[in-house]
Design an enzyme around this catalytic site. Structure first.
Site, PDB file in Angstrom:
ATOM      1  N   TYR A  11       0.720  -1.431  -0.238  1.00 13.88           N
ATOM      2  CA  TYR A  11       0.405  -0.192  -0.481  1.00 13.88           C
ATOM      3  C   TYR A  11       1.157   1.451   0.097  1.00 13.88           C
ATOM      4  O   TYR A  11       0.373   2.700  -0.764  1.00 13.88           O
ATOM      5  CB  TYR A  11      -1.260  -0.139   1.175  1.00 13.88           C
ATOM      6  CG  TYR A  11      -2.164  -0.841   0.393  1.00 13.88           C
ATOM      7  CD1 TYR A  11      -3.749  -0.072   0.584  1.00 13.88           C
ATOM      8  CD2 TYR A  11      -2.274  -1.936   1.142  1.00 13.88           C
ATOM      9  CE1 TYR A  11      -4.426  -0.998   0.457  1.00 13.88           C
ATOM     10  CE2 TYR A  11      -3.254  -3.302   1.251  1.00 13.88           C
ATOM     11  CZ  TYR A  11      -4.686  -2.373   1.105  1.00 13.88           C
ATOM     12  OH  TYR A  11      -5.831  -3.042  -0.214  1.00 13.88           O
ATOM     13  N   GLY A  13       4.464   0.800  -0.845  1.00 15.83           N
ATOM     14  CA  GLY A  13       5.623   1.234  -2.660  1.00 15.83           C
ATOM     15  C   GLY A  13       4.919   1.712  -3.038  1.00 15.83           C
ATOM     16  O   GLY A  13       5.637   2.271  -3.915  1.00 15.83           O
ATOM     17  N   THR A  90       3.082  -5.875  14.382  1.00 13.80           N
ATOM     18  CA  THR A  90       3.450  -6.146  16.088  1.00 13.80           C
ATOM     19  C   THR A  90       3.670  -7.551  16.760  1.00 13.80           C
ATOM     20  O   THR A  90       2.989  -8.607  15.678  1.00 13.80           O
ATOM     21  CB  THR A  90       1.698  -5.670  16.766  1.00 13.80           C
ATOM     22  OG1 THR A  90       1.401  -4.838  16.739  1.00 13.80           O
ATOM     23  CG2 THR A  90       2.393  -5.029  18.284  1.00 13.80           C
ATOM     24  N   THR A 128       6.281   2.021   8.382  1.00 11.56           N
ATOM     25  CA  THR A 128       6.201   2.613  10.110  1.00 11.56           C
ATOM     26  C   THR A 128       7.458   1.952  10.671  1.00 11.56           C
ATOM     27  O   THR A 128       7.280   0.581  11.154  1.00 11.56           O
ATOM     28  CB  THR A 128       4.920   2.746  10.473  1.00 11.56           C
ATOM     29  OG1 THR A 128       4.509   3.508   8.956  1.00 11.56           O
ATOM     30  CG2 THR A 128       4.738   3.431  11.848  1.00 11.56           C
ATOM     31  N   LEU A 159       0.219   8.677   4.065  1.00  7.29           N
ATOM     32  CA  LEU A 159      -0.827   8.951   3.408  1.00  7.29           C
ATOM     33  C   LEU A 159      -2.581   8.543   3.754  1.00  7.29           C
ATOM     34  O   LEU A 159      -2.023   7.066   5.240  1.00  7.29           O
ATOM     35  CB  LEU A 159      -0.859   7.144   2.326  1.00  7.29           C
ATOM     36  CG  LEU A 159       1.125   8.271   1.509  1.00  7.29           C
ATOM     37  CD1 LEU A 159       1.278   7.058   0.854  1.00  7.29           C
ATOM     38  CD2 LEU A 159       0.893   8.948   0.580  1.00  7.29           C
ATOM     39  N   LEU A 217       4.846   8.761  14.638  1.00  6.78           N
ATOM     40  CA  LEU A 217       4.356   7.521  15.548  1.00  6.78           C
ATOM     41  C   LEU A 217       3.540   8.717  16.371  1.00  6.78           C
ATOM     42  O   LEU A 217       2.264   8.623  16.005  1.00  6.78           O
ATOM     43  CB  LEU A 217       4.884   7.125  16.509  1.00  6.78           C
ATOM     44  CG  LEU A 217       5.713   5.737  16.363  1.00  6.78           C
ATOM     45  CD1 LEU A 217       6.526   5.402  16.916  1.00  6.78           C
ATOM     46  CD2 LEU A 217       4.731   5.282  15.078  1.00  6.78           C
ATOM     47  N   PHE A 222      -2.023  11.165  17.725  1.00  7.85           N
ATOM     48  CA  PHE A 222      -3.090  12.503  18.013  1.00  7.85           C
ATOM     49  C   PHE A 222      -3.938  12.011  16.802  1.00  7.85           C
ATOM     50  O   PHE A 222      -5.481  12.429  17.327  1.00  7.85           O
ATOM     51  CB  PHE A 222      -2.490  13.627  16.921  1.00  7.85           C
ATOM     52  CG  PHE A 222      -0.973  13.804  18.357  1.00  7.85           C
ATOM     53  CD1 PHE A 222       0.232  13.415  19.381  1.00  7.85           C
ATOM     54  CD2 PHE A 222      -1.470  15.816  18.181  1.00  7.85           C
ATOM     55  CE1 PHE A 222       0.339  14.109  19.768  1.00  7.85           C
ATOM     56  CE2 PHE A 222      -0.681  16.267  19.496  1.00  7.85           C
ATOM     57  CZ  PHE A 222       0.397  15.104  20.217  1.00  7.85           C
ATOM     58  N   CYS A 272      -2.392   0.817  10.712  1.00  6.10           N
ATOM     59  CA  CYS A 272      -1.229   2.142  11.453  1.00  6.10           C
ATOM     60  C   CYS A 272      -1.622   1.811  12.392  1.00  6.10           C
ATOM     61  O   CYS A 272      -1.106   1.878  13.464  1.00  6.10           O
ATOM     62  CB  CYS A 272      -0.891   3.279  10.811  1.00  6.10           C
ATOM     63  SG  CYS A 272       0.348   2.623   9.060  1.00  6.10           S
TER      64      CYS A 272
END
Length: 480
Positions: A11, A13, A90, A128, A159, A217, A222, A272
């Protein structure tokens, strides 16, 4: 001619490299991946991901200065700049399980780069990654460098799926972090010059490595926090008779707060938000900051609470049982204009209903049956491993049928749940749907997109998140 190679055709690259190729015709761009099926799709008619505008960009550049290949080592060896955009799931076991990022794929990519490199390279973190990953990668590359110079940069992506191409064409900012050494600054300038071919210089922010890694991050934390904030208010609105849409509109008029990310819903999803917050929590705990870690944990807890609350509202409304009842699920992707189902709230809602023995009929315009069955039978966090390393043939969930239009999904259903805000769901013929449903007919709107009054006039019992409750629902507990 500058040569760029990106490891990972997912998604991030795929779209990023396609836009670089379009905007920089003087740069040769290769996207590589070990999954032959994925590369074949990028080279075929139907791309492996759905993103508005992506098709046109890829087809304009493919065969000119954009290529997709499984020959990873060849393209990495020839490239001047190597972007690494691999999965960082994770961890599910060992140190930091359930919170820390698993850097297995990143480390093997770094070792492969060191192994095949014959000339100096700029290596760019695009996935990330946790703060200080660059330092670890740098150590692997320098200890295996054979005299070759590697410069590590962090260039996080910001993005939003569904608008990725327009985000790439016209970004709020491009962030590039690097070492504050002469070589580091030179590497930053090299990458800045690529983006500067279409992004105004004042939107390209150059920082040190750690600031760039942490900014990604922090930005996601936020944004997720805003969603959990408005969702927490939605529960209070239901309890008091306030309308969350009116509250968020009033709050958003304050220019210090602004209106974005203030729509109450069944919860946030996507690859994310949860992953990055868990990562942030782990970093805080490792650095002796438990109060900070607990603060961010609460954002995820409220998100989980919202999904549980939604399921409990469905069950309690329908005479406290959904056993054997057909329930239509409209929308499975985590948001409209994408086929991505990673961490979609639909998974937890569906599992909650299946746990109560409901029969689900699911329709999403962009998500196929295989994906839905895979998501509903997979363990938590398995989704973030490359497809070929995921469980091969997940046991299919027998209480689920996947259909290809909303009217089939809702025929003879006792209730319908809207879990993705696809535009087409606002234009459905709800009178026709009502006529073909069991009575009483329930609508549970997890995205606040339907005209509640209009549906009530037709005869539906409607639950909309954070809206004044239907009389039917008022005496029923929101949480079991």
């Amino acid at each position: 001619m500058v040569k760029i190679c990106c490891i990972g055709a997912g998604y991030v690259g795929g779209p990023t490299m396609a836009v670089i190729a379009l905007k920089c015709p003087n740069i040769q761009v290769a996207v590589v991946d070990i999954s032959a099926a994925r590369i074949n799709a990028w080279n075929g008619e139907t791309l492996p991901i759905y993103e508005p505008g992506l098709d046109e960009v890829v087809k304009k550049c493919r065969g000119k200065n954009l290529s997709f290949s499984t020959d990873v080592e060849k393209h990495v060896s020839e490239a001047d700049i190597v972007f690494v955009s691999v999965n960082t799931p994770t961890k599910t076991q060992g140190l930091g399980a359930g919170k820390a990022a698993d850097l297995t794929y990143w480390e093997s990519a770094a070792r492969m780069i060191a192994d095949v490199a014959k000339s100096n390279k700029i290596v760019v973190e695009k996935s990330t990654v946790p703060v200080k990953t660059a330092e670890a990668i740098e150590k692997i590359l320098t200890h295996n460098s054979k005299g070759i110079n590697f410069q590590i940069l962090s260039n996080p992506e910001f993005l939003a799926e569904g608008t990725a191409i327009s985000d790439l064409f016209n970004p709020d900012r491009v962030l590039i972090g690097g070492r504050e050494t002469p070589e580091g600054k030179k590497a930053i300038e090299t990458l800045r010059d690529v983006y500067a071919q279409w992004v105004p210089m004042d939107r390209i922010i150059c920082t040190n490595l750690w600031s760039a890694e942490l900014s990604k991050l922090a930005a996601n934390a936020f944004l997720a926090q805003r969603i959990s904030s408005v969702n927490s208010m939605s529960a209070l609105c239901e309890a008091t008779g306030a309308d969350v849409s009116q509250v968020s509109h009033a709050v958003g008029k304050d220019t210090r707060i602004g209106p974005k990310f203030l729509n109450a819903s069944v919860g946030f999803g996507g690859s994310c938000f949860q992953k990055d917050i868990l990562n942030l929590v782990y970093i805080c705990e490792c650095n002796g900051l438990p109060e900070v870690a607990n603060y961010w944990k609460q954002v995820i807890k409220v998100n989980d609470y919202q999904k549980t609350r939604f399921v409990n509202r469905i069950v309690s409304s329908m005479f406290n049982t959904v056993s054997g009842k057909k329930i239509a699920i409209l929308g499975f992707a985590f948001k409209k204009d994408t086929g991505d189902t990673r961490e979609t709230p639909a998974i937890d809602v569906c599992k909650g209903l299946i746990g109560d023995k409901a029969n689900l009929s699911i329709y999403d315009p962009q998500v196929n049956q295989d994906q839905i069955q895979r998501d509903l039978s997979m363990k938590k966090f398995d989704w973030d491993h490359p497809v070929h390393l995921q469980p091969m043939s997940p046991t299919s969930v027998t209480d689920v049928t996947v259909v290809w239009d909303a009217y089939t999904a809702t025929k003879d259903a006792h209730g319908l749940c809207i879990l993705t805000e696809w535009d087409e769901f606002t234009k459905l013929d709800y009178q026709k749907i009502f006529d073909n449903m069991q009575k009483p007919a329930f609508v549970f709107d997890g995205r606040n997109i339907v005209d509640v009054e209009k549906l009530r006039k037709i005869g539906f019992i409607v639950y909309s998140i954070g809206k004044p409750l239907d009389d039917w629902l008022k005496d029923m507990p929101a949480v079991a």
